[in-house]
Design an enzyme around this catalytic site. Structure first.
Site, short mmCIF file in Angstrom:
data_model
loop_
_atom_site.label_atom_id
_atom_site.label_comp_id
_atom_site.label_asym_id
_atom_site.label_seq_id
_atom_site.Cartn_x
_atom_site.Cartn_y
_atom_site.Cartn_z
N ARG A 1 -7.34 2.94 -11.95
CA ARG A 1 -7.70 3.99 -11.01
C ARG A 1 -8.69 4.91 -11.70
O ARG A 1 -8.56 5.18 -12.90
CB ARG A 1 -6.47 4.79 -10.56
CG ARG A 1 -5.54 4.07 -9.60
CD ARG A 1 -6.18 3.82 -8.23
NE ARG A 1 -5.29 3.17 -7.26
CZ ARG A 1 -5.25 1.86 -7.00
NH1 ARG A 1 -6.05 1.03 -7.64
NH2 ARG A 1 -4.42 1.39 -6.08
N HIS B 1 -14.48 -1.59 -6.09
CA HIS B 1 -13.02 -1.78 -6.02
C HIS B 1 -12.68 -3.19 -5.52
O HIS B 1 -12.03 -3.37 -4.48
CB HIS B 1 -12.37 -0.72 -5.11
CG HIS B 1 -10.92 -0.52 -5.39
ND1 HIS B 1 -10.33 0.72 -5.48
CD2 HIS B 1 -9.92 -1.41 -5.63
CE1 HIS B 1 -9.04 0.59 -5.75
NE2 HIS B 1 -8.77 -0.71 -5.84
P1 NAP Z 1 3.05 -2.17 -13.19
O1 NAP Z 1 3.60 -3.54 -13.11
O2 NAP Z 1 3.83 -1.02 -12.66
O3 NAP Z 1 2.71 -1.92 -14.74
C1 NAP Z 1 2.28 -0.69 -15.22
C2 NAP Z 1 2.16 -0.76 -16.74
O4 NAP Z 1 1.63 0.48 -17.18
C3 NAP Z 1 3.51 -0.95 -17.43
O5 NAP Z 1 3.37 -1.74 -18.58
C4 NAP Z 1 3.88 0.48 -17.81
O6 NAP Z 1 4.74 0.58 -18.92
C5 NAP Z 1 2.53 1.04 -18.15
N1 NAP Z 1 2.53 2.49 -18.08
C6 NAP Z 1 2.81 3.28 -17.03
N2 NAP Z 1 2.76 4.57 -17.36
C7 NAP Z 1 2.44 4.59 -18.68
C8 NAP Z 1 2.26 5.63 -19.60
N3 NAP Z 1 2.39 6.92 -19.26
N4 NAP Z 1 1.95 5.31 -20.88
C9 NAP Z 1 1.84 4.02 -21.24
N5 NAP Z 1 2.00 2.97 -20.41
C10 NAP Z 1 2.30 3.27 -19.13
O7 NAP Z 1 1.61 -2.09 -12.47
P2 NAP Z 1 0.62 -3.31 -12.15
O8 NAP Z 1 1.07 -4.11 -10.99
O9 NAP Z 1 0.34 -4.04 -13.42
O10 NAP Z 1 -0.67 -2.49 -11.68
C11 NAP Z 1 -1.32 -1.56 -12.53
C12 NAP Z 1 -2.31 -0.75 -11.72
O11 NAP Z 1 -3.47 -1.54 -11.42
C13 NAP Z 1 -1.85 -0.30 -10.33
O12 NAP Z 1 -1.04 0.87 -10.43
C14 NAP Z 1 -3.14 -0.03 -9.62
O13 NAP Z 1 -3.52 1.32 -9.80
C15 NAP Z 1 -4.15 -0.93 -10.33
N6 NAP Z 1 -4.67 -1.97 -9.44
C16 NAP Z 1 -6.02 -2.04 -9.25
C17 NAP Z 1 -6.55 -3.02 -8.43
C18 NAP Z 1 -8.03 -3.12 -8.21
O14 NAP Z 1 -8.47 -3.93 -7.39
N7 NAP Z 1 -8.85 -2.39 -8.94
C19 NAP Z 1 -5.70 -3.95 -7.80
C20 NAP Z 1 -4.34 -3.85 -8.01
C21 NAP Z 1 -3.83 -2.85 -8.84
P3 NAP Z 1 6.23 -0.05 -18.90
O15 NAP Z 1 6.02 -1.54 -19.01
O16 NAP Z 1 6.89 0.54 -20.07
O17 NAP Z 1 6.83 0.36 -17.57
#
Ligand code: NAP
Length: 314
Positions: A229, A277
């Site tokens: 993001r 995006h």
């Molecule tokens: P997820 O499964 O919830 O994983 C989030 C990861 O970030 C986890 O490893 C989490 O740690 C870590 N994290 C969260 N807060 C943190 C912090 N304060 N310090 C360090 N690490 C932290 O999310 P996801 O499905 O992989 O998606 C990630 C993000 O990608 C989404 O939230 C979205 O914003 C973005 N996204 C972008 C697109 C695009 O097209 N550009 C598409 C889809 C998603 P833990 O493992 O310890 O919980």
């Protein structure tokens, strides 16, 4: 037929129609109805809402709502805009989205590894200059966030021969990945990474995470890919790091405001690649299949899918 499921969205009408059609195919026994087309009597019976950028007032207008299924993986807007004591929010966790994101991370990592931004600039100037080829095995890619998407990207990069490091909130073990957590771990990983990939959710903790001080500890000449993001990276600090030559290039798919304003400096910056995006769009069919499984379990025994931690914000 069960109580209707509301689809509440504020997206392009053709996308909305595609979701409706995919959901109808994946769940023929369910009646998914656009919120705005529902009668008051239907709204009163809704237990499940499927949402994409919904108007919070529409969600609040469903008195018997039990849970909210997001069509998107990022739920920062839902977390901040829906009421704190509202129904559980389930985000989109789709293996196809993870595959698509891993593919995008690998593609744009290759873009940086093979010096494509520099060759593009050279072509415009009619310059013939060969950079020294860097093998993947000599480069470390550091991933911020090792969730569904970060883990899939780490595996794909490892298969392609890159050295992979990853940072997450809780400590993790992943085969072939050097893992880090906490503030010191973040600094260590930033120092050793030739390319940093941002895949953390936007939360109160990650807002402005990559600011001037942290960008300054990155390796001189490193590249940055932000597929998470926009506000996770402080844009002015990133531009300063690029202008000074400390960082070589940034690939940005996400921005503080989307669409990116026509007069934004990022558009014209020679060391920035702007993407609209598109790194991992939700796939209508596979997302509908994921939702069908979640809805099926709920209908069968009232089981709710794993939901967002509203305190952590993801
Ligand atoms: P997820 O499964 O919830 O994983 C989030 C990861 O970030 C986890 O490893 C989490 O740690 C870590 N994290 C969260 N807060 C943190 C912090 N304060 N310090 C360090 N690490 C932290 O999310 P996801 O499905 O992989 O998606 C990630 C993000 O990608 C989404 O939230 C979205 O914003 C973005 N996204 C972008 C697109 C695009 O097209 N550009 C598409 C889809 C998603 P833990 O493992 O310890 O919980």
């Amino acid at each position: 037929m069960s109580d209707p499921i509301a689809l509440i969205s504020n997206i392009r009408s053709d996308d909305e129609a595609s979701y409706l059609s995919a959901l109808a195919s994946a769940m023929p026994a369910e009646n998914v109805v656009l919120f705005r087309q529902m009668s008051a009597e239907q709204r009163a019976r809704v237990q499940i809402a499927i949402v994409a950028n919904p108007d919070p007032a529409n969600v609040a207008a469903l008195p018997n709502l039990v849970w909210v299924q997001s069509l998107w993986a990022g739920v920062e807007q839902l977390v901040t805009r829906l009421v704190a004591d509202g129904p559980p929010i389930v985000r989109m966790i789709d293996p196809e989205m993870s595959r698509t994101m891993a593919e995008a991370v690998l593609a744009w990592t290759y873009y940086l590894q093979r010096d494509m931004p520099a060759y593009l600039r050279q072509q415009r100037q009619g310059l013939w200059h060969q950079y020294v080829y860097r093998k993947p095995s000599t480069l470390t890619v550091g991933i911020l966030g090792l969730g569904s998407l970060g883990t899939a990207a780490a595996v794909r990069l490892g298969e392609a021969g890159f050295k992979v490091a990853g940072w997450s909130r809780s400590a993790k073990r992943l085969p072939g990945v050097q893992t880090f957590s906490n503030d010191d771990g973040l600094i260590t990983m930033l120092r050793m990474s030739d390319i940093v990939v941002c895949l953390v959710p936007l939360t109160a903790q990650t807002h402005g995470l990559l600011h001037a001080a942290l960008l300054s500890v990155m390796k001189p000449g490193a590249g940055l890919i932000n597929f998470a993001r926009g506000p996770v990276v402080v844009t002015d600090d990133l531009l300063a790091a690029l202008d000074s030559g400390h960082l070589s290039h940034a690939v940005l798919d996400v921005f503080d405001e989307e669409p990116l304003a026509p007069d934004a400096r990022l558009w014209q910056h020679p060391q920035v690649s702007v993407l609209p995006h598109i790194s991992a769009p939700t796939d209508f069919e596979t997302a509908a299949a994921v939702i069908a499984v979640n809805v099926g379990a709920y209908r069968a025994n009232g089981a709710l899918p794993c939901s967002v931690d509203l305190v952590l914000g993801y």
